[in-house]
Scaffold this motif. Structure first.
Motif, PDB file in Angstrom:
ATOM      1  N   VAL A 145      43.263  41.163  38.263  1.00 16.54           N
ATOM      2  CA  VAL A 145      43.015  41.281  39.698  1.00 16.54           C
ATOM      3  C   VAL A 145      41.873  40.326  40.020  1.00 16.54           C
ATOM      4  O   VAL A 145      40.716  40.586  39.663  1.00 16.54           O
ATOM      5  CB  VAL A 145      42.643  42.726  40.106  1.00 16.54           C
ATOM      6  N   GLU A 146      42.204  39.209  40.614  1.00 18.78           N
ATOM      7  CA  GLU A 146      41.227  38.122  40.807  1.00 18.78           C
ATOM      8  C   GLU A 146      41.680  37.265  41.988  1.00 18.78           C
ATOM      9  O   GLU A 146      42.838  36.854  42.043  1.00 18.78           O
ATOM     10  CB  GLU A 146      41.164  37.299  39.503  1.00 18.78           C
ATOM     11  N   ASP A 147      40.767  37.018  42.926  1.00 19.36           N
ATOM     12  CA  ASP A 147      41.140  36.257  44.122  1.00 19.36           C
ATOM     13  C   ASP A 147      40.861  34.765  44.002  1.00 19.36           C
ATOM     14  O   ASP A 147      41.327  33.983  44.827  1.00 19.36           O
ATOM     15  CB  ASP A 147      40.407  36.817  45.350  1.00 19.36           C
ATOM     16  N   ASN A 148      40.128  34.366  42.966  1.00 17.63           N
ATOM     17  CA  ASN A 148      39.822  32.951  42.801  1.00 17.63           C
ATOM     18  C   ASN A 148      40.915  32.270  41.960  1.00 17.63           C
ATOM     19  O   ASN A 148      41.059  32.559  40.768  1.00 17.63           O
ATOM     20  CB  ASN A 148      38.453  32.811  42.139  1.00 17.63           C
ATOM     21  N   MET A 204      39.417  43.365  36.088  1.00 16.46           N
ATOM     22  CA  MET A 204      39.146  43.625  37.500  1.00 16.46           C
ATOM     23  C   MET A 204      37.962  42.822  38.013  1.00 16.46           C
ATOM     24  O   MET A 204      36.819  43.078  37.623  1.00 16.46           O
ATOM     25  CB  MET A 204      38.848  45.126  37.638  1.00 16.46           C
ATOM     26  N   ASP A 205      38.255  41.857  38.876  1.00 12.25           N
ATOM     27  CA  ASP A 205      37.178  41.156  39.564  1.00 12.25           C
ATOM     28  C   ASP A 205      36.542  42.162  40.522  1.00 12.25           C
ATOM     29  O   ASP A 205      37.240  42.965  41.145  1.00 12.25           O
ATOM     30  CB  ASP A 205      37.780  39.965  40.326  1.00 12.25           C
ATOM     31  N   ILE A 206      35.227  42.142  40.627  1.00 20.21           N
ATOM     32  CA  ILE A 206      34.569  43.103  41.512  1.00 20.21           C
ATOM     33  C   ILE A 206      34.603  42.637  42.964  1.00 20.21           C
ATOM     34  O   ILE A 206      34.888  43.401  43.882  1.00 20.21           O
ATOM     35  CB  ILE A 206      33.107  43.363  41.051  1.00 20.21           C
ATOM     36  N   GLN A 207      34.342  41.338  43.155  1.00 19.61           N
ATOM     37  CA  GLN A 207      34.308  40.779  44.515  1.00 19.61           C
ATOM     38  C   GLN A 207      35.714  40.354  44.927  1.00 19.61           C
ATOM     39  O   GLN A 207      36.211  39.331  44.474  1.00 19.61           O
ATOM     40  CB  GLN A 207      33.392  39.550  44.560  1.00 19.61           C
ATOM     41  N   LEU A 208      36.343  41.160  45.790  1.00 23.33           N
ATOM     42  CA  LEU A 208      37.701  40.866  46.259  1.00 23.33           C
ATOM     43  C   LEU A 208      37.719  40.941  47.781  1.00 23.33           C
ATOM     44  O   LEU A 208      36.921  41.672  48.362  1.00 23.33           O
ATOM     45  CB  LEU A 208      38.683  41.896  45.701  1.00 23.33           C
ATOM     46  N   PRO A 209      38.648  40.218  48.404  1.00 20.79           N
ATOM     47  CA  PRO A 209      38.782  40.386  49.858  1.00 20.79           C
ATOM     48  C   PRO A 209      39.359  41.770  50.134  1.00 20.79           C
ATOM     49  O   PRO A 209      40.190  42.254  49.369  1.00 20.79           O
ATOM     50  CB  PRO A 209      39.780  39.279  50.242  1.00 20.79           C
TER      51      PRO A 209
HETATM   52 MN    MN Z   1      36.378  37.377  43.555  1.00 16.19          MN
END
Ligand code: MN
Length: 144
Positions: A9-12, A53-58
């Protein structure tokens, strides 16, 4: 544990490509999603063996999603490793409080992450295939 399914789970996008490549090279299967909502859909369809799990997500952040997964009996035993670029004091504590099984700050130390994943996957596997103790009644038939 080779061939395990890892949900990333990663937005980058460039982080996703990097993680995907090194996990696949290590023999894992990878499913990557860019936000918490997509992660929930993916988990409902196919149960991953472990989540990065990425912590910073939109939208919903990774720690909120982790705490939801850990409250749900169907998903509570899926190991979650939190990944964050913001290695602030107290982040690790927050991650563990949310129910994450481990925590790593970026840039990712690949050998260390693989080691942590292997430990968590082995522990999860041990719990799920725990043998049923042989019944004591085997030793004698009490019916008559
Ligand atoms: Mn992120």
């Amino acid at each position: 544990m080779e061939n395990a399914l890892i949900l990333v789970v990663e937005d980058n996008t460039s982080n996703v490509k990097f993680i995907e490549l090194f996990l696949e090279t290590a023999g894992y299967r990878v499913c990557a999603v860019e936000d918490a909502e997509a992660a929930q859909k993916a988990i409902a369809t196919t149960r991953p063996d472990l989540i990065l799990m990425d912590i910073q997500l939109p939208g919903m952040d990774g720690l909120t999603l982790t705490s939801l997964l850990k409250k749900e009996p169907a998903t509570s035993d899926i190991p979650v490793v939190a990944l964050t670029a913001y290695a602030m004091k107290g982040d690790k504590e927050k991650a563990l409080e949310a129910g994450c099984d481990s925590y790593m700050s970026k840039p990712i130390n690949r050998p260390r992450l693989l080691e942590v994943m292997d430990q968590l996957l082995t522990a999860a596997k041990t719990h799920s295939v725990e043998p049923v103790p042989s019944p004591a009644s085997r030793t004698g038939n009490q019916e008559n």
